[in-house]
Design an enzyme around this catalytic site. Structure first.
Site, PDB file in Angstrom:
ATOM      1  N   ASN A  58      68.274  34.017 -19.644  1.00 34.24           N
ATOM      2  CA  ASN A  58      68.903  35.233 -20.169  1.00 34.24           C
ATOM      3  C   ASN A  58      69.950  35.725 -19.172  1.00 34.24           C
ATOM      4  OD1 ASN A  58      67.611  37.206 -18.285  1.00 34.24           O
ATOM      5  ND2 ASN A  58      65.757  36.370 -19.232  1.00 34.24           N
ATOM      6  N   HIS A  59      70.570  36.854 -19.455  1.00 34.88           N
ATOM      7  CA  HIS A  59      71.747  37.296 -18.681  1.00 34.88           C
ATOM      8  C   HIS A  59      71.409  38.119 -17.442  1.00 34.88           C
ATOM      9  CE1 HIS A  59      74.402  35.811 -21.745  1.00 34.88           C
ATOM     10  NE2 HIS A  59      73.753  36.512 -22.683  1.00 34.88           N
TER      11      HIS A  59
END
Ligand code: PMT
Length: 398
Positions: free
Chosen positions: A209-210
Protein backbone atom coordinates in the site's frame (compact mmCIF):
# COMPACT_ATOMS: atom_id res chain seq x y z
CA UNK A 1 12.77 22.95 25.66
CA UNK A 2 12.41 26.49 26.87
CA UNK A 3 16.01 27.69 26.98
CA UNK A 4 15.27 30.67 29.20
CA UNK A 5 17.48 30.47 32.29
CA UNK A 6 19.25 27.33 31.05
CA UNK A 7 23.05 27.01 31.21
CA UNK A 8 24.21 26.34 27.67
CA UNK A 9 27.84 25.43 27.05
CA UNK A 10 28.92 26.02 23.44
CA UNK A 11 31.95 24.12 22.14
CA UNK A 12 33.79 25.38 19.05
CA UNK A 13 36.34 23.40 17.04
CA UNK A 14 38.61 24.27 14.13
CA UNK A 15 36.34 24.66 11.13
CA UNK A 16 35.50 27.62 8.91
CA UNK A 17 31.88 27.12 10.04
CA UNK A 18 32.99 28.58 13.41
CA UNK A 19 31.97 32.03 12.14
CA UNK A 20 28.33 30.87 12.25
CA UNK A 21 28.65 30.02 15.93
CA UNK A 22 28.78 33.72 16.77
CA UNK A 23 25.18 33.92 15.50
CA UNK A 24 24.25 30.79 17.45
CA UNK A 25 25.58 32.33 20.67
CA UNK A 26 23.61 35.51 19.96
CA UNK A 27 20.41 33.53 19.35
CA UNK A 28 20.92 31.53 22.55
CA UNK A 29 21.38 34.73 24.57
CA UNK A 30 18.27 36.22 22.93
CA UNK A 31 16.28 33.12 23.93
CA UNK A 32 17.20 33.78 27.56
CA UNK A 33 19.96 31.19 28.02
CA UNK A 34 23.16 31.74 30.04
CA UNK A 35 26.01 30.91 27.68
CA UNK A 36 29.65 29.94 28.19
CA UNK A 37 32.01 29.07 25.33
CA UNK A 38 34.81 26.51 25.29
CA UNK A 39 37.11 26.43 22.24
CA UNK A 40 39.85 24.15 20.97
CA UNK A 41 43.16 26.06 20.57
CA UNK A 42 43.08 25.62 16.77
CA UNK A 43 39.55 27.04 16.49
CA UNK A 44 40.96 30.41 17.60
CA UNK A 45 42.47 30.71 14.10
CA UNK A 46 38.91 30.80 12.70
CA UNK A 47 37.10 33.11 15.15
CA UNK A 48 38.36 35.39 17.90
CA UNK A 49 37.69 34.67 21.56
CA UNK A 50 36.86 38.35 22.10
CA UNK A 51 33.88 38.11 19.71
CA UNK A 52 32.47 35.14 21.60
CA UNK A 53 33.22 36.59 25.04
CA UNK A 54 31.39 39.77 24.06
CA UNK A 55 28.37 37.92 22.67
CA UNK A 56 28.16 35.36 25.48
CA UNK A 57 28.88 37.95 28.21
CA UNK A 58 31.31 35.46 29.77
CA UNK A 59 35.03 34.67 29.53
CA UNK A 60 35.93 32.14 26.84
CA UNK A 61 37.81 28.99 27.84
CA UNK A 62 40.42 27.38 25.60
CA UNK A 63 43.37 26.39 27.81
CA UNK A 64 43.59 24.54 31.11
CA UNK A 65 45.83 27.25 32.45
CA UNK A 66 46.02 30.98 31.69
CA UNK A 67 49.70 31.99 32.12
CA UNK A 68 48.77 35.70 32.33
CA UNK A 69 46.32 35.46 35.22
CA UNK A 70 47.53 32.16 36.65
CA UNK A 71 43.92 30.99 36.53
CA UNK A 72 43.07 27.31 36.11
CA UNK A 73 40.02 26.45 33.94
CA UNK A 74 38.22 23.67 35.72
CA UNK A 75 36.76 21.36 33.09
CA UNK A 76 34.78 19.42 35.70
CA UNK A 77 33.09 22.59 36.94
CA UNK A 78 32.34 23.69 33.36
CA UNK A 79 30.86 20.28 32.55
CA UNK A 80 28.71 20.29 35.68
CA UNK A 81 27.61 23.93 35.13
CA UNK A 82 26.01 23.02 31.78
CA UNK A 83 22.36 22.00 31.39
CA UNK A 84 23.25 21.21 27.80
CA UNK A 85 26.44 21.17 25.75
CA UNK A 86 26.33 21.98 22.02
CA UNK A 87 29.49 21.46 19.99
CA UNK A 88 29.14 23.45 16.76
CA UNK A 89 31.05 23.12 14.54
CA UNK A 90 32.38 19.69 15.43
CA UNK A 91 35.27 18.60 13.21
CA UNK A 92 36.06 15.01 12.26
CA UNK A 93 39.14 15.26 14.49
CA UNK A 94 37.16 16.32 17.57
CA UNK A 95 34.46 13.72 16.89
CA UNK A 96 37.16 11.00 16.69
CA UNK A 97 38.64 12.17 20.00
CA UNK A 98 35.22 12.27 21.68
CA UNK A 99 34.45 8.77 20.43
CA UNK A 100 37.70 7.41 21.78
CA UNK A 101 38.14 9.45 24.95
CA UNK A 102 41.35 11.02 23.63
CA UNK A 103 41.59 13.88 26.07
CA UNK A 104 44.21 16.33 24.78
CA UNK A 105 42.41 19.65 25.10
CA UNK A 106 40.03 21.46 27.44
CA UNK A 107 36.98 20.92 25.21
CA UNK A 108 37.37 17.13 25.21
CA UNK A 109 38.08 17.09 28.96
CA UNK A 110 34.88 19.10 29.49
CA UNK A 111 32.93 16.70 27.23
CA UNK A 112 34.18 13.71 29.21
CA UNK A 113 33.28 15.44 32.50
CA UNK A 114 29.78 16.57 31.54
CA UNK A 115 26.67 14.63 32.45
CA UNK A 116 24.16 16.83 30.57
CA UNK A 117 22.70 16.13 27.10
CA UNK A 118 25.36 16.72 24.43
CA UNK A 119 24.46 17.93 20.91
CA UNK A 120 26.94 17.71 18.05
CA UNK A 121 26.74 19.66 14.77
CA UNK A 122 29.43 18.25 12.44
CA UNK A 123 31.12 20.35 9.75
CA UNK A 124 33.68 19.06 7.25
CA UNK A 125 34.36 18.41 3.59
CA UNK A 126 32.12 15.93 1.77
CA UNK A 127 34.67 13.10 1.41
CA UNK A 128 35.49 13.28 5.10
CA UNK A 129 31.76 13.31 5.89
CA UNK A 130 31.25 10.13 3.84
CA UNK A 131 34.28 8.29 5.21
CA UNK A 132 33.43 5.09 7.14
CA UNK A 133 35.93 6.05 9.87
CA UNK A 134 33.99 9.27 10.54
CA UNK A 135 30.61 7.47 10.30
CA UNK A 136 31.82 4.86 12.82
CA UNK A 137 32.91 7.55 15.26
CA UNK A 138 29.62 9.40 14.86
CA UNK A 139 27.64 6.18 15.45
CA UNK A 140 29.71 5.61 18.57
CA UNK A 141 28.66 9.03 19.89
CA UNK A 142 25.01 8.20 19.14
CA UNK A 143 25.44 4.95 21.10
CA UNK A 144 26.76 7.07 24.03
CA UNK A 145 23.41 8.91 23.96
CA UNK A 146 24.69 12.09 22.27
CA UNK A 147 22.41 13.92 19.81
CA UNK A 148 23.60 14.60 16.26
CA UNK A 149 22.41 17.64 14.34
CA UNK A 150 23.04 16.38 10.83
CA UNK A 151 25.05 18.44 8.37
CA UNK A 152 23.32 19.82 5.31
CA UNK A 153 24.21 19.81 1.62
CA UNK A 154 25.50 22.80 -0.29
CA UNK A 155 28.65 24.57 -1.35
CA UNK A 156 31.55 23.75 0.96
CA UNK A 157 34.58 25.89 1.79
CA UNK A 158 36.65 23.73 -0.60
CA UNK A 159 34.33 24.75 -3.45
CA UNK A 160 32.96 21.22 -3.69
CA UNK A 161 29.22 20.65 -3.54
CA UNK A 162 27.76 18.09 -1.14
CA UNK A 163 27.02 17.10 2.44
CA UNK A 164 29.11 18.46 5.26
CA UNK A 165 27.91 22.02 5.88
CA UNK A 166 27.13 22.78 9.51
CA UNK A 167 23.40 23.25 10.04
CA UNK A 168 22.34 26.93 10.14
CA UNK A 169 22.33 28.56 13.63
CA UNK A 170 18.55 29.20 13.49
CA UNK A 171 17.92 25.49 12.85
CA UNK A 172 20.35 24.42 15.57
CA UNK A 173 18.45 26.63 18.01
CA UNK A 174 15.11 25.12 16.85
CA UNK A 175 16.58 21.62 17.28
CA UNK A 176 17.65 22.39 20.86
CA UNK A 177 14.27 23.95 21.64
CA UNK A 178 12.39 20.92 20.27
CA UNK A 179 13.81 18.67 22.99
CA UNK A 180 11.78 18.41 26.14
CA UNK A 181 13.52 19.17 29.40
CA UNK A 182 10.76 17.51 31.40
CA UNK A 183 11.11 14.08 29.77
CA UNK A 184 7.57 13.03 30.79
CA UNK A 185 8.05 9.62 29.14
CA UNK A 186 11.29 8.81 30.99
CA UNK A 187 11.31 5.14 32.08
CA UNK A 188 8.40 4.37 29.73
CA UNK A 189 8.71 1.85 26.95
CA UNK A 190 6.87 2.84 23.77
CA UNK A 191 6.39 0.46 20.85
CA UNK A 192 5.30 1.84 17.49
CA UNK A 193 4.39 0.10 14.24
CA UNK A 194 4.98 2.07 11.04
CA UNK A 195 4.93 1.81 7.28
CA UNK A 196 3.27 -0.66 4.95
CA UNK A 197 3.50 -4.44 4.91
CA UNK A 198 4.43 -6.38 1.77
CA UNK A 199 2.60 -9.67 1.27
CA UNK A 200 4.49 -11.81 -1.21
CA UNK A 201 2.69 -13.20 -4.28
CA UNK A 202 5.80 -14.70 -5.89
CA UNK A 203 9.55 -13.90 -5.74
CA UNK A 204 9.03 -10.59 -7.59
CA UNK A 205 5.57 -9.33 -6.67
CA UNK A 206 3.72 -8.37 -3.52
CA UNK A 207 0.51 -6.80 -2.23
CA UNK A 208 1.37 -3.49 -0.58
CA UNK A 209 0.00 0.00 0.00
CA UNK A 210 1.02 3.67 -0.15
CA UNK A 211 2.23 4.11 3.44
CA UNK A 212 5.63 5.86 3.57
CA UNK A 213 6.14 5.24 7.29
CA UNK A 214 6.47 9.01 7.97
CA UNK A 215 3.67 9.18 10.55
CA UNK A 216 5.07 6.27 12.59
CA UNK A 217 8.67 7.50 12.36
CA UNK A 218 7.67 10.99 13.54
CA UNK A 219 5.92 9.36 16.51
CA UNK A 220 9.11 7.44 17.30
CA UNK A 221 11.24 10.61 17.12
CA UNK A 222 8.79 12.58 19.28
CA UNK A 223 8.48 9.79 21.89
CA UNK A 224 12.28 9.49 22.12
CA UNK A 225 12.66 13.23 22.61
CA UNK A 226 10.21 13.00 25.52
CA UNK A 227 12.52 10.50 27.20
CA UNK A 228 10.91 7.19 26.21
CA UNK A 229 12.70 3.98 25.32
CA UNK A 230 11.33 3.44 21.81
CA UNK A 231 11.02 0.27 19.75
CA UNK A 232 9.93 1.02 16.18
CA UNK A 233 8.67 -1.98 14.23
CA UNK A 234 8.81 -0.84 10.65
CA UNK A 235 7.58 -2.21 7.36
CA UNK A 236 9.63 -1.40 4.23
CA UNK A 237 10.37 2.36 3.98
CA UNK A 238 13.07 4.62 2.59
CA UNK A 239 13.26 6.69 5.76
CA UNK A 240 16.37 7.39 7.79
CA UNK A 241 16.63 5.37 11.02
CA UNK A 242 15.82 7.73 13.93
CA UNK A 243 18.59 8.29 16.47
CA UNK A 244 18.48 6.32 19.76
CA UNK A 245 15.47 4.29 18.62
CA UNK A 246 15.58 0.49 18.36
CA UNK A 247 14.31 -0.30 14.87
CA UNK A 248 13.07 -3.76 13.89
CA UNK A 249 12.70 -4.03 10.12
CA UNK A 250 9.98 -6.38 8.86
CA UNK A 251 8.27 -7.05 5.56
CA UNK A 252 5.01 -8.94 6.04
CA UNK A 253 2.14 -8.61 8.52
CA UNK A 254 3.14 -12.00 9.94
CA UNK A 255 6.70 -10.74 10.68
CA UNK A 256 5.32 -7.51 12.15
CA UNK A 257 2.99 -9.51 14.39
CA UNK A 258 5.83 -11.73 15.67
CA UNK A 259 8.01 -8.69 16.47
CA UNK A 260 5.14 -6.93 18.26
CA UNK A 261 4.45 -10.09 20.27
CA UNK A 262 8.01 -10.02 21.66
CA UNK A 263 7.19 -6.70 23.36
CA UNK A 264 3.52 -7.16 24.19
CA UNK A 265 4.13 -7.83 27.89
CA UNK A 266 6.72 -5.13 28.45
CA UNK A 267 5.38 -1.98 26.77
CA UNK A 268 3.81 0.97 28.59
CA UNK A 269 2.43 2.62 25.44
CA UNK A 270 1.82 0.94 22.07
CA UNK A 271 0.91 2.96 18.98
CA UNK A 272 -0.05 1.09 15.80
CA UNK A 273 0.43 3.53 12.92
CA UNK A 274 1.32 0.87 10.32
CA UNK A 275 -0.89 0.24 7.32
CA UNK A 276 -1.02 -3.54 7.67
CA UNK A 277 -2.38 -5.57 4.77
CA UNK A 278 -5.66 -7.13 5.83
CA UNK A 279 -5.13 -10.12 3.48
CA UNK A 280 -2.21 -12.11 2.07
CA UNK A 281 -2.04 -14.70 -0.72
CA UNK A 282 -2.79 -18.19 0.63
CA UNK A 283 0.10 -19.56 -1.37
CA UNK A 284 3.32 -17.84 -2.38
CA UNK A 285 4.56 -19.13 -5.75
CA UNK A 286 8.17 -20.38 -5.69
CA UNK A 287 8.84 -19.08 -9.18
CA UNK A 288 7.70 -15.92 -10.96
CA UNK A 289 4.11 -16.41 -12.13
CA UNK A 290 4.05 -16.36 -15.94
CA UNK A 291 1.29 -14.54 -17.74
CA UNK A 292 -1.04 -16.97 -19.46
CA UNK A 293 -4.80 -16.39 -19.49
CA UNK A 294 -6.29 -12.88 -19.66
CA UNK A 295 -7.34 -13.03 -15.99
CA UNK A 296 -5.53 -14.38 -12.96
CA UNK A 297 -7.09 -15.23 -9.65
CA UNK A 298 -5.32 -14.80 -6.33
CA UNK A 299 -6.76 -16.55 -3.29
CA UNK A 300 -6.27 -14.46 -0.17
CA UNK A 301 -6.50 -15.26 3.50
CA UNK A 302 -7.03 -12.80 6.35
CA UNK A 303 -3.94 -11.58 8.25
CA UNK A 304 -4.03 -11.46 12.01
CA UNK A 305 -5.10 -8.03 13.32
CA UNK A 306 -1.97 -6.98 15.26
CA UNK A 307 -3.68 -4.10 17.04
CA UNK A 308 -6.61 -6.26 18.13
CA UNK A 309 -4.22 -8.96 19.37
CA UNK A 310 -2.63 -6.31 21.65
CA UNK A 311 -6.09 -5.15 22.80
CA UNK A 312 -7.07 -8.73 23.67
CA UNK A 313 -4.19 -9.16 26.14
CA UNK A 314 -3.83 -5.57 27.34
CA UNK A 315 -2.79 -5.36 31.00
CA UNK A 316 -3.71 -2.71 33.57
CA UNK A 317 -1.40 0.25 33.09
CA UNK A 318 -0.74 -0.42 29.42
CA UNK A 319 -2.00 2.28 27.02
CA UNK A 320 -3.00 1.22 23.52
CA UNK A 321 -3.40 3.59 20.55
CA UNK A 322 -4.68 2.65 17.11
CA UNK A 323 -5.11 4.55 13.88
CA UNK A 324 -8.14 4.45 11.60
CA UNK A 325 -7.65 5.29 7.95
CA UNK A 326 -11.10 5.78 6.47
CA UNK A 327 -12.70 6.85 3.22
CA UNK A 328 -16.37 6.87 4.31
CA UNK A 329 -18.45 6.90 7.53
CA UNK A 330 -15.19 7.94 9.15
CA UNK A 331 -16.28 8.68 12.71
CA UNK A 332 -18.63 5.72 12.92
CA UNK A 333 -15.94 3.28 11.69
CA UNK A 334 -13.31 4.75 14.00
CA UNK A 335 -15.60 4.40 17.03
CA UNK A 336 -16.22 0.73 16.16
CA UNK A 337 -12.43 0.09 15.95
CA UNK A 338 -11.85 1.93 19.24
CA UNK A 339 -14.29 -0.32 21.01
CA UNK A 340 -13.67 -3.66 19.22
CA UNK A 341 -9.89 -3.47 19.61
CA UNK A 342 -10.03 -2.37 23.26
CA UNK A 343 -8.14 0.90 22.61
CA UNK A 344 -7.53 3.87 24.90
CA UNK A 345 -7.22 6.28 21.97
CA UNK A 346 -7.80 6.14 18.22
CA UNK A 347 -6.32 8.56 15.69
CA UNK A 348 -8.69 9.04 12.78
CA UNK A 349 -7.40 10.26 9.43
CA UNK A 350 -9.56 10.41 6.35
CA UNK A 351 -8.44 10.26 2.73
CA UNK A 352 -11.24 12.79 2.03
CA UNK A 353 -9.21 15.49 3.80
CA UNK A 354 -6.67 17.24 1.58
CA UNK A 355 -3.13 16.79 2.94
CA UNK A 356 -4.12 13.87 5.19
CA UNK A 357 -3.05 10.22 5.17
CA UNK A 358 -0.41 8.53 3.05
CA UNK A 359 2.91 9.77 1.81
CA UNK A 360 3.01 13.54 2.40
CA UNK A 361 4.56 15.45 5.27
CA UNK A 362 1.20 16.58 6.67
CA UNK A 363 -1.82 14.97 8.29
CA UNK A 364 -5.18 16.04 9.63
CA UNK A 365 -6.51 13.90 12.45
CA UNK A 366 -9.17 13.56 15.10
CA UNK A 367 -8.10 12.09 18.45
CA UNK A 368 -10.90 10.02 19.98
CA UNK A 369 -10.41 8.71 23.51
CA UNK A 370 -12.22 5.74 25.08
CA UNK A 371 -14.74 8.09 26.76
CA UNK A 372 -15.64 9.22 23.20
CA UNK A 373 -14.16 12.68 23.69
CA UNK A 374 -13.04 14.06 20.32
CA UNK A 375 -10.19 16.52 19.68
CA UNK A 376 -10.23 17.76 16.10
CA UNK A 377 -6.77 18.95 15.06
CA UNK A 378 -6.00 21.27 12.12
CA UNK A 379 -3.87 20.26 9.13
CA UNK A 380 -0.34 20.07 10.53
CA UNK A 381 3.05 18.54 9.73
CA UNK A 382 3.33 14.89 10.78
CA UNK A 383 5.93 16.00 13.30
CA UNK A 384 3.37 18.34 14.95
CA UNK A 385 0.64 15.68 14.78
CA UNK A 386 3.00 13.20 16.49
CA UNK A 387 3.70 15.67 19.29
CA UNK A 388 -0.04 16.32 19.78
CA UNK A 389 -0.78 12.58 19.92
CA UNK A 390 1.91 12.04 22.56
CA UNK A 391 0.75 15.07 24.58
CA UNK A 392 -2.79 13.66 24.51
CA UNK A 393 -1.52 10.26 25.73
CA UNK A 394 0.44 11.95 28.56
CA UNK A 395 -2.63 14.01 29.48
CA UNK A 396 -4.92 10.93 29.51
CA UNK A 397 -2.45 8.98 31.64
CA UNK A 398 -2.02 11.66 34.31
O1 PMT B 1 2.96 6.10 6.60
P1 PMT B 1 2.42 7.42 6.08
O2 PMT B 1 2.64 7.59 4.60
O3 PMT B 1 2.94 8.57 6.89
O4 PMT B 1 0.85 7.41 6.26
C1 PMT B 1 0.29 7.39 7.54
C2 PMT B 1 -0.91 6.44 7.63
C3 PMT B 1 -2.00 6.94 6.72
C4 PMT B 1 -0.49 5.02 7.21
C5 PMT B 1 -1.35 6.44 9.13
O5 PMT B 1 -1.71 7.73 9.51
C6 PMT B 1 -2.52 5.49 9.37
O6 PMT B 1 -3.66 5.84 9.23
N1 PMT B 1 -2.19 4.22 9.74
C7 PMT B 1 -3.19 3.15 9.85
C8 PMT B 1 -3.58 2.65 8.49
C9 PMT B 1 -4.57 1.50 8.55
O7 PMT B 1 -4.20 0.42 8.18
O8 PMT B 1 -5.73 1.78 9.09
P2 PMT B 1 -6.91 0.70 9.31
O9 PMT B 1 -8.10 1.53 9.62
O10 PMT B 1 -6.97 -0.25 8.16
O11 PMT B 1 -6.44 -0.12 10.59
C10 PMT B 1 -6.86 0.19 11.89
C11 PMT B 1 -5.76 -0.05 12.89
O12 PMT B 1 -5.50 -1.46 12.98
C12 PMT B 1 -4.43 0.61 12.57
O13 PMT B 1 -3.88 1.04 13.79
C13 PMT B 1 -3.60 -0.52 11.98
O14 PMT B 1 -2.20 -0.36 12.26
C14 PMT B 1 -4.15 -1.73 12.75
N2 PMT B 1 -4.08 -3.00 12.01
C15 PMT B 1 -4.85 -3.21 10.90
C16 PMT B 1 -4.84 -4.45 10.28
C17 PMT B 1 -4.01 -5.46 10.81
N3 PMT B 1 -3.96 -6.64 10.23
N4 PMT B 1 -3.28 -5.25 11.90
C18 PMT B 1 -3.30 -4.04 12.51
O15 PMT B 1 -2.59 -3.83 13.51
Amino acid sequence: MNLSGKHVLVGITASIAAYKTATLVRLLIKSGAHVKVVMTPDSLHFIGALTLATLSKNPVYSEYFDPKTGEWSNHVELGKWADLFIIAPATSNTIAKMANGQCDNLLIATYLSSDCPVYIAPAMDLDMYQHPAFKNNLNKLVSFGNYIINSTSGELASGLLGEGRMEEPENILAFLQSFSADQPLKNKKVIITAGPTYEAIDPVRFIGNHSSGKMGYELAIAAESLGAEVVLISGPTHLEIPQRVEVIKVKSAEEMYRSVQMHQNSYDIAICAAAVADYRPIEVANQKIKKSSSTHQLNLIKNIDILKSLGDVKKTGQFLVGFALETQNELENALIKLQKKNLDLIVLNSLNDKGAGFGGNTNKVKLISSDNNIDELPLQTKNEVAQDILNKIIQLQS
